[in-house]
Write a protein that holds these residues in place. Structure first.
Motif, mmCIF file in Angstrom:
data_model
loop_
_atom_site.group_PDB
_atom_site.id
_atom_site.type_symbol
_atom_site.label_atom_id
_atom_site.label_comp_id
_atom_site.label_asym_id
_atom_site.label_seq_id
_atom_site.Cartn_x
_atom_site.Cartn_y
_atom_site.Cartn_z
ATOM 1 N N HIS A 111 49.912 37.074 36.580
ATOM 2 C CA HIS A 111 49.410 35.640 36.734
ATOM 3 C C HIS A 111 47.774 35.639 37.122
ATOM 4 N N PRO A 112 47.272 34.544 37.078
ATOM 5 C CA PRO A 112 45.889 34.779 37.352
ATOM 6 C C PRO A 112 45.382 34.856 38.880
ATOM 7 N N GLY A 113 44.268 35.750 39.110
ATOM 8 C CA GLY A 113 43.877 35.892 40.333
ATOM 9 C C GLY A 113 43.383 37.241 40.610
ATOM 10 N N ALA A 164 44.119 48.931 47.846
ATOM 11 C CA ALA A 164 43.796 48.712 46.482
ATOM 12 C C ALA A 164 43.254 46.956 46.047
ATOM 13 N N GLN A 165 42.462 47.117 45.086
ATOM 14 C CA GLN A 165 42.169 45.659 44.780
ATOM 15 C C GLN A 165 42.309 45.651 43.120
ATOM 16 N N PHE A 166 43.020 44.693 42.632
ATOM 17 C CA PHE A 166 43.202 44.710 41.316
ATOM 18 C C PHE A 166 43.427 43.285 40.857
ATOM 19 N N PRO A 167 42.970 42.901 39.809
ATOM 20 C CA PRO A 167 43.254 41.558 39.126
ATOM 21 C C PRO A 167 44.753 41.412 38.616
ATOM 22 N N THR A 168 45.202 40.295 38.995
ATOM 23 C CA THR A 168 46.875 40.029 39.043
ATOM 24 C C THR A 168 46.989 39.406 37.533
ATOM 25 N N MET A 169 46.176 39.300 36.550
ATOM 26 C CA MET A 169 46.608 39.250 35.222
ATOM 27 C C MET A 169 47.305 40.676 34.500
ATOM 28 N N LEU A 170 46.978 41.793 35.230
ATOM 29 C CA LEU A 170 47.520 42.713 34.921
ATOM 30 C C LEU A 170 49.109 42.826 35.220
ATOM 31 N N THR A 216 46.647 29.932 31.135
ATOM 32 C CA THR A 216 45.735 30.901 31.438
ATOM 33 C C THR A 216 44.550 30.686 30.680
ATOM 34 N N THR A 217 43.837 31.501 30.837
ATOM 35 C CA THR A 217 42.467 31.392 29.720
ATOM 36 C C THR A 217 42.514 32.761 28.940
ATOM 37 N N ARG A 275 48.688 30.969 44.477
ATOM 38 C CA ARG A 275 49.315 29.762 43.592
ATOM 39 C C ARG A 275 50.359 30.676 42.480
ATOM 40 N N GLY A 276 49.983 31.924 42.050
ATOM 41 C CA GLY A 276 50.955 32.427 41.131
ATOM 42 C C GLY A 276 52.147 32.753 42.011
ATOM 43 N N HIS A 277 52.000 33.252 43.153
ATOM 44 C CA HIS A 277 53.076 33.737 44.007
ATOM 45 C C HIS A 277 53.815 32.562 44.297
ATOM 46 N N GLN A 278 53.070 31.269 44.718
ATOM 47 C CA GLN A 278 53.968 30.097 45.193
ATOM 48 C C GLN A 278 54.757 29.655 43.930
#
Length: 199
Positions: A122-124, A152-158, A65-66, A181-184
């Motif tokens: 995960h990112p996204g 709801a909308q949220f960054p999946t890095m949380l 990740t970054t 991609r994180g789910h896959q």
């Protein structure tokens, strides 16, 4: 340390552990990638060792990740209520996003996990629209109740997880490229459309 800084520190530590688990890495494997000792990594995850910027850079690289994503903070506007448009009362949710998103309809039958270690990161970016019933969204240490016709909308890095508030509910899960991609990567064990979701 001020409260906001303490909250971010705890959130970053949650993300490090959640990403390590999501990548299927043991402390030993992450230690090999970072050249940190297992005990140091354990203390970082458990809040027993101070986090330094140079450590975060190494950890972000090792966890694919970054640094920006590792320290990203959540928007306060997680829950999105619909607006009614047109003579037929169409519901519209305004969401920020980009092309290439995937949509999955899911039926959730159980509550989100009570063990924070089962939350995923995960990112996204991810969105969910509740079609029926009531969903519970765990986001870091926050708990949101998302009712029918809310989104709801949220960054999946949380670190996050989604379940029901009791009875089964149906949702539309919407994922950008990175979230998909994180789910896959994770879904060798669990498909995105299964009955319960780690998000």
């Amino acid at each position: 340390m001020r409260q906001a800084e303490g909250d971010l520190d705890g959130l970053v530590r949650q993300r490090i552990r959640a990403l390590r688990v999501a990548r299927g890495l043991s402390l030993e494997e992450l230690a090999a990638r970072t050249r940190f000792s297992q005990s140091s990594l354990s203390r970082i995850e458990n809040g027993q060792r101070r986090l330094a910027l140079d450590q975060l850079v190494v950890l972000a690289r090792a966890l694919d990740t970054t640094l920006d994503q590792l320290v990203e903070t959540a928007s306060d506007d997680v829950i999105i209520n619909p607006t009614v448009e047109g003579a037929h009362g169409q519901l519209r949710w305004t969401m920020k996003g980009e092309p290439g998103m995937s949509v999955v309809r899911q039926r959730l039958t159980g509550p989100p996990p009570d063990n924070p270690a089962r939350m995923r990161a995960h990112p996204g970016q991810e969105w969910l629209v509740v079609l029926s019933g009531v969903a519970v969204l765990l986001l870091g240490d926050r708990r949101y109740r998302v009712e029918a016709n809310q989104a709801a909308q949220f960054p999946t890095m949380l670190p996050h997880a989604i379940g029901t508030a009791g009875r089964p509910c149906e949702i539309l899960g919407i994922f950008d490229r990175d979230a998909r991609r994180g789910h896959q990567q994770r879904n060798g064990r669990t498909r995105a459309g299964d009955d319960t979701s780690g998000g």
